[in-house]
Design an enzyme around this catalytic site. Structure first.
Site, PDB file in Angstrom:
ATOM      1  N   ASN A 153      -7.453  25.525  -0.437  1.00  0.00           N
ATOM      2  CA  ASN A 153      -8.924  24.847  -0.500  1.00  0.00           C
ATOM      3  C   ASN A 153      -9.579  24.859   0.770  1.00  0.00           C
ATOM      4  O   ASN A 153      -9.059  25.101   1.795  1.00  0.00           O
ATOM      5  CB  ASN A 153      -8.954  23.832  -1.525  1.00  0.00           C
ATOM      6  CG  ASN A 153      -8.167  22.343  -0.677  1.00  0.00           C
ATOM      7  OD1 ASN A 153      -8.700  22.159   0.501  1.00  0.00           O
ATOM      8  ND2 ASN A 153      -6.886  21.963  -1.446  1.00  0.00           N
ATOM      9  N   ASP A 190      -3.494  20.557  -6.733  1.00  0.00           N
ATOM     10  CA  ASP A 190      -2.803  20.416  -7.856  1.00  0.00           C
ATOM     11  C   ASP A 190      -1.861  21.034  -8.457  1.00  0.00           C
ATOM     12  O   ASP A 190      -0.985  20.419  -9.326  1.00  0.00           O
ATOM     13  CB  ASP A 190      -4.199  19.920  -8.874  1.00  0.00           C
ATOM     14  CG  ASP A 190      -5.031  18.897  -8.296  1.00  0.00           C
ATOM     15  OD1 ASP A 190      -4.797  17.886  -7.921  1.00  0.00           O
ATOM     16  OD2 ASP A 190      -6.393  19.185  -8.516  1.00  0.00           O
ATOM     17  N   LYS A 225       6.758  39.834   0.192  1.00  0.00           N
ATOM     18  CA  LYS A 225       5.325  40.074  -0.225  1.00  0.00           C
ATOM     19  C   LYS A 225       5.385  40.918  -1.241  1.00  0.00           C
ATOM     20  O   LYS A 225       6.013  42.013  -1.487  1.00  0.00           O
ATOM     21  CB  LYS A 225       4.578  40.933   1.026  1.00  0.00           C
ATOM     22  CG  LYS A 225       3.317  41.488   0.665  1.00  0.00           C
ATOM     23  CD  LYS A 225       2.689  41.815   1.968  1.00  0.00           C
ATOM     24  CE  LYS A 225       1.209  42.284   1.550  1.00  0.00           C
ATOM     25  NZ  LYS A 225       0.748  43.455   2.392  1.00  0.00           N
ATOM     26  N   PRO A 233       3.606  17.105  -7.079  1.00  0.00           N
ATOM     27  CA  PRO A 233       3.600  15.760  -7.291  1.00  0.00           C
ATOM     28  C   PRO A 233       2.293  14.842  -6.900  1.00  0.00           C
ATOM     29  O   PRO A 233       1.637  15.424  -5.741  1.00  0.00           O
ATOM     30  CB  PRO A 233       4.834  15.132  -6.364  1.00  0.00           C
ATOM     31  CG  PRO A 233       4.771  16.542  -5.396  1.00  0.00           C
ATOM     32  CD  PRO A 233       4.393  17.835  -6.140  1.00  0.00           C
ATOM     33  N   ASP A 234       1.796  13.904  -7.497  1.00  0.00           N
ATOM     34  CA  ASP A 234       0.672  13.052  -7.010  1.00  0.00           C
ATOM     35  C   ASP A 234       1.144  12.119  -5.995  1.00  0.00           C
ATOM     36  O   ASP A 234       1.808  11.034  -6.453  1.00  0.00           O
ATOM     37  CB  ASP A 234       0.084  12.488  -8.208  1.00  0.00           C
ATOM     38  CG  ASP A 234      -1.141  11.685  -7.621  1.00  0.00           C
ATOM     39  OD1 ASP A 234      -1.254  11.035  -6.735  1.00  0.00           O
ATOM     40  OD2 ASP A 234      -2.461  12.079  -8.494  1.00  0.00           O
ATOM     41  N   ILE A 235       1.040  12.199  -4.594  1.00  0.00           N
ATOM     42  CA  ILE A 235       1.566  11.680  -3.449  1.00  0.00           C
ATOM     43  C   ILE A 235       1.055  10.201  -3.779  1.00  0.00           C
ATOM     44  O   ILE A 235       1.665   9.302  -3.647  1.00  0.00           O
ATOM     45  CB  ILE A 235       1.116  12.191  -2.132  1.00  0.00           C
ATOM     46  CG1 ILE A 235       1.827  13.728  -2.454  1.00  0.00           C
ATOM     47  CG2 ILE A 235       1.787  11.425  -1.064  1.00  0.00           C
ATOM     48  CD1 ILE A 235       1.348  14.495  -1.052  1.00  0.00           C
ATOM     49  N   PHE A 281      -9.475   8.878  -2.252  1.00  0.00           N
ATOM     50  CA  PHE A 281     -10.437   9.556  -2.416  1.00  0.00           C
ATOM     51  C   PHE A 281     -10.583  10.262  -3.798  1.00  0.00           C
ATOM     52  O   PHE A 281      -9.693  10.798  -4.425  1.00  0.00           O
ATOM     53  CB  PHE A 281     -10.615  10.595  -1.379  1.00  0.00           C
ATOM     54  CG  PHE A 281     -11.014   9.659   0.024  1.00  0.00           C
ATOM     55  CD1 PHE A 281     -10.393   9.099   0.681  1.00  0.00           C
ATOM     56  CD2 PHE A 281     -12.488  10.155   0.464  1.00  0.00           C
ATOM     57  CE1 PHE A 281     -10.876   8.490   1.788  1.00  0.00           C
ATOM     58  CE2 PHE A 281     -13.140   9.649   1.595  1.00  0.00           C
ATOM     59  CZ  PHE A 281     -12.374   8.688   2.181  1.00  0.00           C
ATOM     60  N   LYS A 338      -9.735   7.131 -12.000  1.00  0.00           N
ATOM     61  CA  LYS A 338      -8.848   7.476 -11.421  1.00  0.00           C
ATOM     62  C   LYS A 338      -8.134   6.207 -10.386  1.00  0.00           C
ATOM     63  O   LYS A 338      -6.913   6.080 -10.221  1.00  0.00           O
ATOM     64  CB  LYS A 338      -9.441   8.409 -10.072  1.00  0.00           C
ATOM     65  CG  LYS A 338      -8.448   9.399  -9.870  1.00  0.00           C
ATOM     66  CD  LYS A 338      -9.116  10.779  -8.849  1.00  0.00           C
ATOM     67  CE  LYS A 338      -9.503  11.627 -10.100  1.00  0.00           C
ATOM     68  NZ  LYS A 338     -10.060  12.845  -9.306  1.00  0.00           N
ATOM     69  N   LYS A 352      -4.197   5.318 -10.914  1.00  0.00           N
ATOM     70  CA  LYS A 352      -3.565   5.591  -9.879  1.00  0.00           C
ATOM     71  C   LYS A 352      -2.947   4.126  -9.396  1.00  0.00           C
ATOM     72  O   LYS A 352      -2.235   3.955  -8.432  1.00  0.00           O
ATOM     73  CB  LYS A 352      -4.182   6.344  -8.760  1.00  0.00           C
ATOM     74  CG  LYS A 352      -4.320   7.955  -9.314  1.00  0.00           C
ATOM     75  CD  LYS A 352      -4.507   8.610  -7.977  1.00  0.00           C
ATOM     76  CE  LYS A 352      -5.245   9.999  -8.522  1.00  0.00           C
ATOM     77  NZ  LYS A 352      -4.727  11.301  -7.762  1.00  0.00           N
TER      78      LYS A 352
HETATM   79  O1  C5P Z   1      -6.452  13.212  -8.841  1.00  0.00           O
HETATM   80  P1  C5P Z   1      -7.154  13.579  -7.735  1.00  0.00           P
HETATM   81  O2  C5P Z   1      -6.442  14.703  -7.020  1.00  0.00           O
HETATM   82  O3  C5P Z   1      -8.605  13.806  -7.897  1.00  0.00           O
HETATM   83  O4  C5P Z   1      -7.073  12.323  -6.757  1.00  0.00           O
HETATM   84  C1  C5P Z   1      -7.560  12.228  -5.478  1.00  0.00           C
HETATM   85  C2  C5P Z   1      -6.757  11.422  -4.866  1.00  0.00           C
HETATM   86  O5  C5P Z   1      -5.359  11.559  -5.079  1.00  0.00           O
HETATM   87  C3  C5P Z   1      -6.952  11.473  -3.305  1.00  0.00           C
HETATM   88  O6  C5P Z   1      -6.964  10.361  -2.530  1.00  0.00           O
HETATM   89  C4  C5P Z   1      -5.943  12.513  -2.759  1.00  0.00           C
HETATM   90  O7  C5P Z   1      -5.567  12.317  -1.470  1.00  0.00           O
HETATM   91  C5  C5P Z   1      -4.832  12.071  -3.801  1.00  0.00           C
HETATM   92  N1  C5P Z   1      -3.825  13.060  -4.201  1.00  0.00           N
HETATM   93  C6  C5P Z   1      -2.464  13.082  -3.688  1.00  0.00           C
HETATM   94  N2  C5P Z   1      -1.555  13.998  -4.202  1.00  0.00           N
HETATM   95  C7  C5P Z   1      -2.061  14.819  -5.334  1.00  0.00           C
HETATM   96  C8  C5P Z   1      -3.213  14.877  -5.740  1.00  0.00           C
HETATM   97  C9  C5P Z   1      -4.289  13.927  -5.168  1.00  0.00           C
HETATM   98  O8  C5P Z   1      -2.164  11.943  -2.891  1.00  0.00           O
HETATM   99  N3  C5P Z   1      -1.203  15.824  -5.481  1.00  0.00           N
END
Ligand code: C5P
Length: 399
Positions: free
Chosen positions: A209, A278, A288, A304-306, A322, A336, A340
Site C-alpha cells: 500500500n 489485511d 515468477k 494476523p492482526d498484530i 490507528f 475498532k 481490539k
Molecule cells: O483494523 P484496521 O486495519 O483498520 O486497524 C488499524 C490498526 O490496527 C492500526 O493501528 C494497525 O497498525 C493495526 N493493525 C495491525 N495488524 C493488522 C492490521 C492492523 O497491527 N493486520
C-alpha cells in the site's frame, strides 16, 4: 512523572561554519534551565567570538588549557562539574581526535578526562562526512559509547546539498535531553510499528500500500524525545532511521508479527501505526508467474492482526492503535477501539493520511474525544505522545 534533568552542560564548540548555531543552542539550553559553560577551540574562535557565548551563558568561556586563572586544573575540573559534554558543531578533525584519544587542546582534554556522557553533533561538507576515515571514526565513537546526533541531509555551507548539516539547535535540545533520559517517558519502553507491509505474490510481485512510514517514524521520534527507550518495527520505507531508536526492518505482516512477538513482552507501551496488509496471497509462488492470455485468480487469506494480538496478551502493554477510515470516522474508530481492546485510538481520514506530510488526528479514549488539529506529522506525533504519556501514568497511578 519522573524527570531527571541535566543541571550543567559543557558546550564544546569546534571550528566549522555551524559554530554560529552554537550560540542559539546555548541560549535554548539556558532557557530550559540548564547551566551552560562553553569551551571553544582556537578554530571555533575564527567563526564566532567567545564574547557572544560568554554573554549568552553568563560565564567565562574556556579557551586555553595553559591559562587557568583559578590556578586549578581546568581540563579536569570543568568536565567534572558537567552532567554531559555536548560538542556542537563537531568537525571531522575533532571527531578524528576523539576517536584516537588525542588531547592536544583544552576541549579534547576535557572530553578525554570526563566521567559524564559525551554527545557530538557533527557538521561538515558531505564528502568529508562520507569519507571512509570519518565514517570509521564516527563508528569508533559509537562503539566507545559516545552519542552521535545527526548530521542531517540538506543545504551545506559550501553551497552543496547533502549529508553533513548539523541538526538545528531546537532539534538538538530535544535530542540532547532525550539522550540524557530527561523526558517524562525516561525508563519507559515503547514499541512502534510503522510503514507498509509487502505480501509476496511471486518472486518479483507483491501486494502493498502507499504508506510512507512518516507517521510511525514521527511517533518513534516523539517517544524518544520524551526519553523513552524506543523499538521501531518498520516495513520498507525510504526514511532515515530516527536517532537513538532501535529499528528492526521487516517486509511482510508475518515478519512484522514475529518481530513484535519476540520483543513485546518487554514493552510498556505498544503503538501500532503500520499499515499492515489485511490480506496476503494464500500461496505465494517461489518463481515468477508466467504471463498468459487467461484470467488469473489470486486467492487471498487474512493476515494476523498484530495490534489485536498484542492487546489480547495476558499482561498487555498500554495499547494504542490507528484507524484510517474513508468515512464514518468516529463510529468506525470507536468500534475498532472496542473490538481490539485498546486504551487509545488515533483516527484519521485515509484520504488525508496515507503518504501525505500533513494530517489531523482525532484521539478517542475512555474520557472521550480530543482533536489534534491539522499539522505536520511530527507535530501531531508529539501531541499524541504527550497524550499517551498522560494516560499511561494515569493508568499506572489508578492501579
Ligand atoms: O483494523 P484496521 O486495519 O483498520 O486497524 C488499524 C490498526 O490496527 C492500526 O493501528 C494497525 O497498525 C493495526 N493493525 C495491525 N495488524 C493488522 C492490521 C492492523 O497491527 N493486520
Amino acid at each position: 512523572m519522573k524527570t531527571t534533568f541535566p543541571k550543567h552542560i559543557l558546550l564544546g564548540i569546534t571550528g566549522g561554519i555551524a559554530a554560529y548555531k552554537a550560540a542559539e543552542l546555548a541560549r535554548l539550553l539556558s532557557k530550559q534551565g540548564v547551566e551552560v559553560r562553553a569551551a571553544m577551540t582556537e578554530a571555533a574562535c575564527h567563526f564566532i567570538a567567545p564574547a557572544t557565548l560568554q554573554a549568552l551563558t553568563g560565564r567565562p568561556v574556556l579557551l586555553d588549557q595553559w591559562n587557568d586563572a583559578n590556578g586549578g586544573m581546568a581540563h579536569i575540573d570543568a568536565g567534572r562539574a558537567a552532567d554531559a559534554i555536548v560538542v556542537a558543531p563537531a568537525t571531522a578533525d575533532f571527531i578524528a581526535k576523539l576517536a584516537t584519544g588525542l588531547a592536544g587542546d583544552l576541549l579534547s582534554t576535557l572530553c578525554l578526562a570526563r566521567d559524564c556522557p559525551l554527545i557530538v553533533a557533527p557538521a561538515m561538507n558531505r564528502q568529508m562526512w562520507a569519507s571512509a576515515a570519518t565514517q570509521r571514526n564516527v563508528e569508533q565513537l559509537r562503539r566507545d559509547g559516545v552519542i552521535v546526533l545527526g548530521p542531517v541531509s540538506g543545504e551545506l555551507a559550501c553551497g552543496e546539498e547533502g549529508m553533513g548539516r548539523m541538526l538545528e539547535p531546537e532539534d538538538l535540545v530535544r535530542e540532547i535531553l532525550a539522550a540524557l533520559g530527561s523526558g517524562v517517558l525516561a525508563g519507559v519502553r515503547v514499541m512502534v510499528t510503522a510503514g507498509p507491509t509487502y505480501e509476496a505474490i511471486d518472486a518479483v510481485r507483491g501486494l502493498t500500500n502507499r504508506s510512507s512510514g512518516k507517521m510511525g517514524y514521527a511517533v518513534a521520534r516523539a517517544a524518544r524525545e520524551l526519553g523513552a527507550e524506543v523499538t521501531l518495527i518498520s516495513g520498507s520505507t525510504a526514511l532515515a532511521k530516527p536517532a537513538g531508536v532501535q529499528v528492526v526492518d521487516v517486509v511482510s505482516a508475518g515478519e512484522m508479527l514475529n518481530a513484535v512477538e519476540q520483543r513485546v513482552a518487554d514493552a510498556d507501551i505498544f503503538i501500532g501505526v503500520a499499515a499492515v496488509a489485511d490480506y496476503r496471497p494464500a500461496q505465494p509462488q517461489e518463481q515468477k508467474i508466467k504471463k498468459s492470455e487467461a484470467a488469473l485468480t489470486l486467492e487471498l487469506q487474512p493476515t494476523p492482526d498484530i495490534l489485536a494480538r498484542v492487546a489480547a496478551r495476558p499482561q498487555p502493554p498500554f495499547c494504542v492503535g490507528f484507524a484510517a477510515e474513508s468515512e464514518n470516522l468516529r463510529e468506525y474508530a470507536a468500534a475498532k477501539r472496542r473490538e481490539k481492546n485498546l486504551q487509545l485510538i488515533a483516527a484519521n481520514l485515509a484520504q488525508d493520511a496515507i503518504g501525505s506530510d500533513d494530517n489531523e488526528l482525532l484521539l478517542l479514549d475512555d474520557d472521550g474525544e480530543h482533536l489534534l488539529p491539522r499539522a505536520d506529522k511530527l507535530t501531531l506525533a508529539r501531541g499524541l505522545m504527550q497524550h499517551v504519556a498522560r494516560l499511561y501514568f494515569q493508568g499506572r497511578n489508578d492501579k
